[in-house]
Motif scaffolding. Structure first.
Motif, PDB file in Angstrom:
ATOM      1  N   GLY A 220      49.959  74.595  37.080  1.00  0.00           N
ATOM      2  CA  GLY A 220      50.036  73.676  38.227  1.00  0.00           C
ATOM      3  C   GLY A 220      51.493  73.477  38.596  1.00  0.00           C
ATOM      4  N   GLY A 222      53.330  73.661  41.394  1.00  0.00           N
ATOM      5  CA  GLY A 222      53.814  72.972  42.598  1.00  0.00           C
ATOM      6  C   GLY A 222      55.012  73.676  43.199  1.00  0.00           C
ATOM      7  N   LEU A 225      59.250  73.504  39.951  1.00  0.00           N
ATOM      8  CA  LEU A 225      60.293  72.736  39.268  1.00  0.00           C
ATOM      9  C   LEU A 225      60.296  72.925  37.741  1.00  0.00           C
ATOM     10  N   LEU A 226      59.143  72.745  37.097  1.00  0.00           N
ATOM     11  CA  LEU A 226      59.140  72.801  35.623  1.00  0.00           C
ATOM     12  C   LEU A 226      59.383  74.221  35.130  1.00  0.00           C
ATOM     13  N   THR A 241      51.513  78.982  37.294  1.00  0.00           N
ATOM     14  CA  THR A 241      50.273  79.138  38.074  1.00  0.00           C
ATOM     15  C   THR A 241      50.068  77.937  38.978  1.00  0.00           C
ATOM     16  N   ASP A 242      49.273  78.129  40.013  1.00  0.00           N
ATOM     17  CA  ASP A 242      48.776  77.020  40.819  1.00  0.00           C
ATOM     18  C   ASP A 242      47.547  77.523  41.567  1.00  0.00           C
ATOM     19  N   ASN A 244      46.835  76.242  44.524  1.00  0.00           N
ATOM     20  CA  ASN A 244      47.141  75.993  45.942  1.00  0.00           C
ATOM     21  C   ASN A 244      48.091  77.091  46.444  1.00  0.00           C
ATOM     22  N   ALA A 247      51.546  76.086  47.279  1.00  0.00           N
ATOM     23  CA  ALA A 247      52.429  75.815  46.141  1.00  0.00           C
ATOM     24  C   ALA A 247      53.060  77.122  45.666  1.00  0.00           C
ATOM     25  N   VAL A 268      45.808  81.051  40.429  1.00  0.00           N
ATOM     26  CA  VAL A 268      44.573  81.009  39.639  1.00  0.00           C
ATOM     27  C   VAL A 268      44.177  79.554  39.411  1.00  0.00           C
ATOM     28  N   ASP A 269      42.947  79.393  38.945  1.00  0.00           N
ATOM     29  CA  ASP A 269      42.499  78.093  38.473  1.00  0.00           C
ATOM     30  C   ASP A 269      43.011  77.974  37.031  1.00  0.00           C
ATOM     31  N   PRO A 285      49.591  67.453  35.307  1.00  0.00           N
ATOM     32  CA  PRO A 285      48.422  67.490  36.195  1.00  0.00           C
ATOM     33  C   PRO A 285      48.410  66.294  37.153  1.00  0.00           C
ATOM     34  N   TRP A 287      47.502  62.803  38.299  1.00  0.00           N
ATOM     35  CA  TRP A 287      47.392  61.798  37.231  1.00  0.00           C
ATOM     36  C   TRP A 287      46.348  60.709  37.474  1.00  0.00           C
ATOM     37  N   LEU A 298      45.384  66.667  46.554  1.00  0.00           N
ATOM     38  CA  LEU A 298      44.908  67.321  45.320  1.00  0.00           C
ATOM     39  C   LEU A 298      45.942  67.334  44.197  1.00  0.00           C
ATOM     40  N   ALA A 299      47.205  67.097  44.535  1.00  0.00           N
ATOM     41  CA  ALA A 299      48.236  67.092  43.494  1.00  0.00           C
ATOM     42  C   ALA A 299      48.285  65.744  42.774  1.00  0.00           C
ATOM     43  N   ARG A 306      38.961  66.608  36.206  1.00  0.00           N
ATOM     44  CA  ARG A 306      38.553  68.010  36.039  1.00  0.00           C
ATOM     45  C   ARG A 306      39.724  68.878  35.556  1.00  0.00           C
ATOM     46  N   MET A 307      40.885  68.733  36.204  1.00  0.00           N
ATOM     47  CA  MET A 307      41.995  69.603  35.806  1.00  0.00           C
ATOM     48  C   MET A 307      42.501  69.242  34.404  1.00  0.00           C
TER      49      MET A 307
END
Ligand SMILES: C[S@@+](CC[C@H](N)C(=O)[O-])C[C@H]1O[C@@H](n2cnc3c(N)ncnc32)[C@H](O)[C@@H]1O
Length: 392
Positions: A220, A222, A225-226, A241-242, A244, A247, A268-269, A285, A287, A298-299, A306-307
């Motif tokens: 995830g 986005g 950044l990380l 991965t993301d 979206n 993203a 990907v999911d 994720p 929050w 969705l972010a 679920r995520m």
């Protein structure tokens, strides 16, 4: 929405003697309007507000800048109405604010926000192909709209609200967001989580890297950044991965600006495919376990967690035996009674993950300091943590 990929909805209306039909663009996923009323500089804010509350869509035919003022005036009327409802409820004793639970206040606040978005979203403008606006005193909207919504080769109708979103995003994308401890800004794109509040970044920089740190995943990502922080800290290979596509495009842009060659991207999911086991898997994720009111949320909102749960349940299968998981999570959901700490710890245990250590920080963003916010108690108590988890 990428216009070229979307199933195209059209909106039809009668204006004077002319029957019109153009493409309908709605980022919030609203259905094409059924009732369209042309309005202009002569329309008063009270009248426009009443028309919108009655379910009409208002097609602006006046001066561009006056439409922005009309939106502000409508917004003030919405707030006054919300305030009146609250005072009436308090007077009738139906909803004594002091005994309101944080959860119901949270849901009320979200409902009010959704209602406000729907009402303001009823003020529309028509654009020619290429997002050309023919209204008086209109700025050039093409670049911002194309960056947000994709290229467009036919006229369309959209809300001023969506347009404002695109214009705001274009500014962020141009000037970037300065990140404490990072030597360059991050450039968010439209529809991608903008790390304007990034209290978790120092945690990501302080946490000791596992002894082996050849391969890391950022789930995830986005803006990327990380993943960028991990690559800058010396991780050999980062796979981000993301789900979206916006993203991924944004992360690609930010990574290209860093000239870091170690970061790969996958749409990907959750977890990447075709990769070795990772020494480190990080995830920040959404929050709050609640339903997003549009894809743009969705972010932040993760329906039924679920995520978060999918991440925890799947992470061990992608982790090297000596590997570490860094889960970044705010406890705001706990203060809003949307999740309990015991539930979170039980999910760690079900996923066969032990807590090795936890680093905490307290957000200092504007909303956490706003004592007039009905959710102030929850927001001011919020702690964001980096949970370092290892295989049990
Ligand atoms: C809170 S944002 C964090 C973004 C970024 N990692 C950061 O820290 O700034 C959560 C991200 O998770 C992504 N996301 C949500 N569900 C996902 C899923 N099932 N698989 C992959 N990414 C997902 C969202 O698109 C969003 O970019």
């Amino acid at each position: 929405m990428n216009v070229s990929q979307a199933e195209k909805p059209y909106v039809q209306w009668q204006e004077g003697q002319t029957s019109r039909k153009v493409l309908w663009l709605s980022e919030s996923g609203y259905a094409a309007p059924a009732h369209i009323v042309p309005v202009d500089d002569q329309t008063t804010a009270d009248h426009a507000y009443r028309l919108a509350c009655e379910g009409n869509y208002l097609l602006w035919r006046g001066d561009f800048q006056n439409a922005l003022q009309l939106m502000q005036a409508m917004n003030r009327r919405i707030k006054r109405t919300e305030q009146r409802k609250l005072s009436k409820a308090a007077r009738s004793g139906k909803q004594p604010a002091a005994t309101e639970t944080a959860t119901s206040l949270f849901h009320q606040q979200r409902q009010a926000q959704a209602q406000r978005a729907r009402t303001l979203g009823r003020l529309l403008l028509e654009l020619d192909a290429g997002y050309i606006c023919r209204l008086r005193r209109a700025p050039d909207l093409s670049a911002a709209c194309e960056a947000a919504f994709g290229a467009l080769d036919e006229p369309c109708l959209m809300s001023f609200r969506d347009l404002q979103g695109a214009l705001g995003a274009a500014q962020w994308r141009e000037k970037g967001v300065a990140i404490t401890g990072l030597d360059q800004p991050i450039f968010p794109h439209y529809g991608v989580f903008a790390p304007t509040r990034h209290e978790y970044v120092p945690l990501m920089q302080e946490a000791p890297l596992p002894a082996n740190h050849d391969v890391a995943f950022d789930i995830g990502t986005g803006t990327g950044l990380l993943a960028i922080i991990l690559a800058k800290r010396g991780v050999g290979q980062v796979v981000a991965t993301d789900s979206n596509p916006r993203a991924l495009a944004c992360a690609k842009d930010n990574i290209a600006r860093t000239e870091l060659l170690e970061v790969q991207l996958q749409e990907v999911d959750l977890f990447p495919t075709g990769q070795p086991l990772a020494d480190l898997i990080v995830c920040n994720p959404p929050w709050l376990p609640a339903k997003p009111s549009s894809s743009l949320e969705l972010a932040v909102y993760d329906p039924k967690s679920r995520m978060l749960r999918g991440f925890l349940q799947g992470v061990r299968a992608h982790l090297a035996p000596e590997g570490e998981v860094w889960l970044i999570l705010s406890d705001l959901a706990e203060h809003l009674q949307l999740r309990t700490r015991d539930q979170l710890l039980a999910w760690f245990a079900e996923a066969k993950l032990d807590v090795k250590y936890r680093l905490d920080t307290q957000p200092k963003h504007g909303r956490s300091q706003d004592s007039t916010d009905p959710l102030h108690a929850a927001r001011s108590a919020e702690v964001t943590s980096l949970w370092c988890l290892t295989p049990a």
